[in-house]
Design a protein around this motif. Structure first.
Motif, PDB file in Angstrom:
ATOM      1  N   ASP A 205      51.624  71.587  17.694  1.00 24.40           N
ATOM      2  CA  ASP A 205      51.204  72.945  18.030  1.00 24.40           C
ATOM      3  C   ASP A 205      52.247  73.955  17.572  1.00 24.40           C
ATOM      4  N   SER A 208      52.097  78.962  19.248  1.00 22.73           N
ATOM      5  CA  SER A 208      52.666  79.524  20.487  1.00 22.73           C
ATOM      6  C   SER A 208      52.328  78.721  21.734  1.00 22.73           C
ATOM      7  N   GLY A 209      51.859  77.496  21.542  1.00 22.18           N
ATOM      8  CA  GLY A 209      51.588  76.630  22.686  1.00 22.18           C
ATOM      9  C   GLY A 209      50.222  76.794  23.304  1.00 22.18           C
ATOM     10  N   THR A 227      53.930  65.956  22.282  1.00 19.53           N
ATOM     11  CA  THR A 227      53.889  66.914  21.182  1.00 19.53           C
ATOM     12  C   THR A 227      55.037  66.623  20.220  1.00 19.53           C
ATOM     13  N   CYS A 229      57.338  68.520  17.225  1.00 15.37           N
ATOM     14  CA  CYS A 229      57.692  69.852  16.725  1.00 15.37           C
ATOM     15  C   CYS A 229      58.868  69.735  15.759  1.00 15.37           C
ATOM     16  N   TYR A 237      56.963  77.165  24.458  1.00 19.95           N
ATOM     17  CA  TYR A 237      55.562  77.540  24.241  1.00 19.95           C
ATOM     18  C   TYR A 237      55.272  78.795  25.062  1.00 19.95           C
ATOM     19  N   SER A 255      58.057  65.920  24.572  1.00 19.26           N
ATOM     20  CA  SER A 255      58.149  66.420  23.204  1.00 19.26           C
ATOM     21  C   SER A 255      59.150  65.613  22.391  1.00 19.26           C
TER      22      SER A 255
END
Length: 395
Positions: A205, A208-209, A227, A229, A237, A255
């Motif tokens: 994502d 912006s979450g 997630t 990133c 986020y 994450s």
């Protein structure tokens, strides 16, 4: 389709039922603008020309209610009922909105406001002295009243922080930060990915979450979401802040960055005593990281959702091995070329079934008795979605 008003009716306990200290709230002003504000104990909220109030007045109150500001205190306002507007033979053709139509000057109106006269009384005085008000149609009269209420009313509505309302706020604020994900597009993404309580999902994502927020709301604290990133620390986020999730909801989220999501990744070697000291302090963090990596590499996840600026095909090459059979893969992009190129690449691979591209389109309507019609302006695009199903490669 405006932001929902009235008491909250969230189906899952993703947040507290009432407003709590520390919540980040969306306040809808009479002008239609949305102001974001964090509620801190014993503070004062300043809404500019619409007034200010004591923050403690909101603590323990339900979301979605409208309040009027009276001497820095709040008074709940009952929801307005929809009323039929009767047609008359009046027209607006003879109206001349010149300089002297409204005898009340801005200075006189300002004096009325300073004297503490209620907004409804100020509007009533303006209507009484308006030279052409009686010539207006009933529809024009209603619009006139609404314009004046937006100008003089000292009230606001606490927007219910549903994923629809939060997404709508961010899209109107800066749709580029959401990569053109409108509320309708987000709903399509979550449905195509079959996000449900108890499911296990992967997400990338860079919007912006908002995608992660939607997935967490549907999971409701049951299931797993990892997630991936491109930052070392857990990603910030910003869209999730307005959801005011409870700890039970966010505890299913972990994450990784692209380095730690690689099976060949090895932590850097310890060279000094200072590094050893720092490592001991971060031991719990390291253990959590290792557990998340082991869980990722174990695979059998139910779906993958991608809303990223990076090449989606390379993302799928890295993460699809960890998906179970019949797992849904959903990729969103603001640009059609990105998803059509991905669709063509997946068609040549036997492990991806039924790759299809969908374009988002939305038309909003004003829904009022006798005045239901589409709005004149609408957003140009909500982006494009590619959906496919992962199957086990028979070879």
């Amino acid at each position: 389709m405006d932001m929902e008003e009235g008491p909250s009716k969230t189906p899952q306990n993703t947040r507290h039922e009432t407003i709590q200290v520390g919540n980040t709230l969306l306040l809808k002003l009479p002008s239609g603008d949305i102001k974001t504000w964090k509620l801190e104990k014993d503070s004062t909220a300043n809404l500019g020309k619409f007034g200010s109030f004591y923050a403690n007045e909101l603590v323990g109150q339900p979301f979605g209610l409208t309040y009027e500001i009276v001497d820095k205190k709040l008074k709940a306002v009952s929801p307005r009922t929809l009323q039929e507007v009767e047609d008359t033979e009046a027209t607006n053709e003879l109206i001349n909105d010149g300089q002297f139509v409204q005898p009340l000057t801005s200075e006189e109106i300002e004096m009325l406001k300073k004297s503490g006269l209620h907004a409804s009384e100020i509007i009533k005085k303006q209507i009484e002295q308006h030279a052409n008000y009686s010539l207006k149609t009933e529809y024009s009269k209603e619009k006139y009243k609404k314009r004046k209420e937006a100008k003089y009313s000292k009230s606001f509505t606490v927007v219910d922080p549903t994923v629809f309302n939060v997404c709508d706020y961010w899209f109107n604020k800066d749709q580029n930060r959401l990569r053109d994900i409108r509320p309708d597009a987000l709903g399509q993404i979550l449905n195509l990915a079959n996000i449900r309580p108890g499911g296990r999902y992967l997400a990338v994502d860079d919007a912006s979450g908002i995608v992660v927020a939607g997935m967490l709301e549907r999971l409701g604290g049951r299931g797993r979401l990892i997630t991936v990133c491109d930052v070392d620390s857990p990603p910030a986020y910003p869209a999730m802040v307005h959801m005011n999730f409870t700890k039970e909801v966010t505890q299913v989220l972990s994450s990784l960055n692209w380095a730690t999501a690689d099976e060949d990744y090895t932590p850097s070697k310890i060279k000094s005593d200072a590094q050893k000291s720092r490592l001991n302090k971060r031991k719990a963090v390291s253990e959590t990281l290792n557990q998340t990596r082991e869980e990722l590499f174990a695979g059998e996840f139910d779906g993958l959702v991608v809303a990223s600026e990076y090449d989606p095909f390379s993302i799928l090459q890295n993460l699809s091995p960890y998906l179970a059979g019949s797992a849904n893969i959903v990729v969103h992009s603001p640009y059609i070329q990105i998803v059509t190129d991905l669709q063509n690449q997946l068609r040549n691979l036997p492990q991806y079934l039924g790759a299809a591209v969908t374009e988002m389109w939305l038309r909003r309507y004003q829904v009022l008795p006798g005045r239901t019609h589409p709005f004149m302006n609408t957003s140009g695009s909500g982006g494009f979605i590619m959906h496919t199903i992962k199957v086990y490669d028979p070879s």
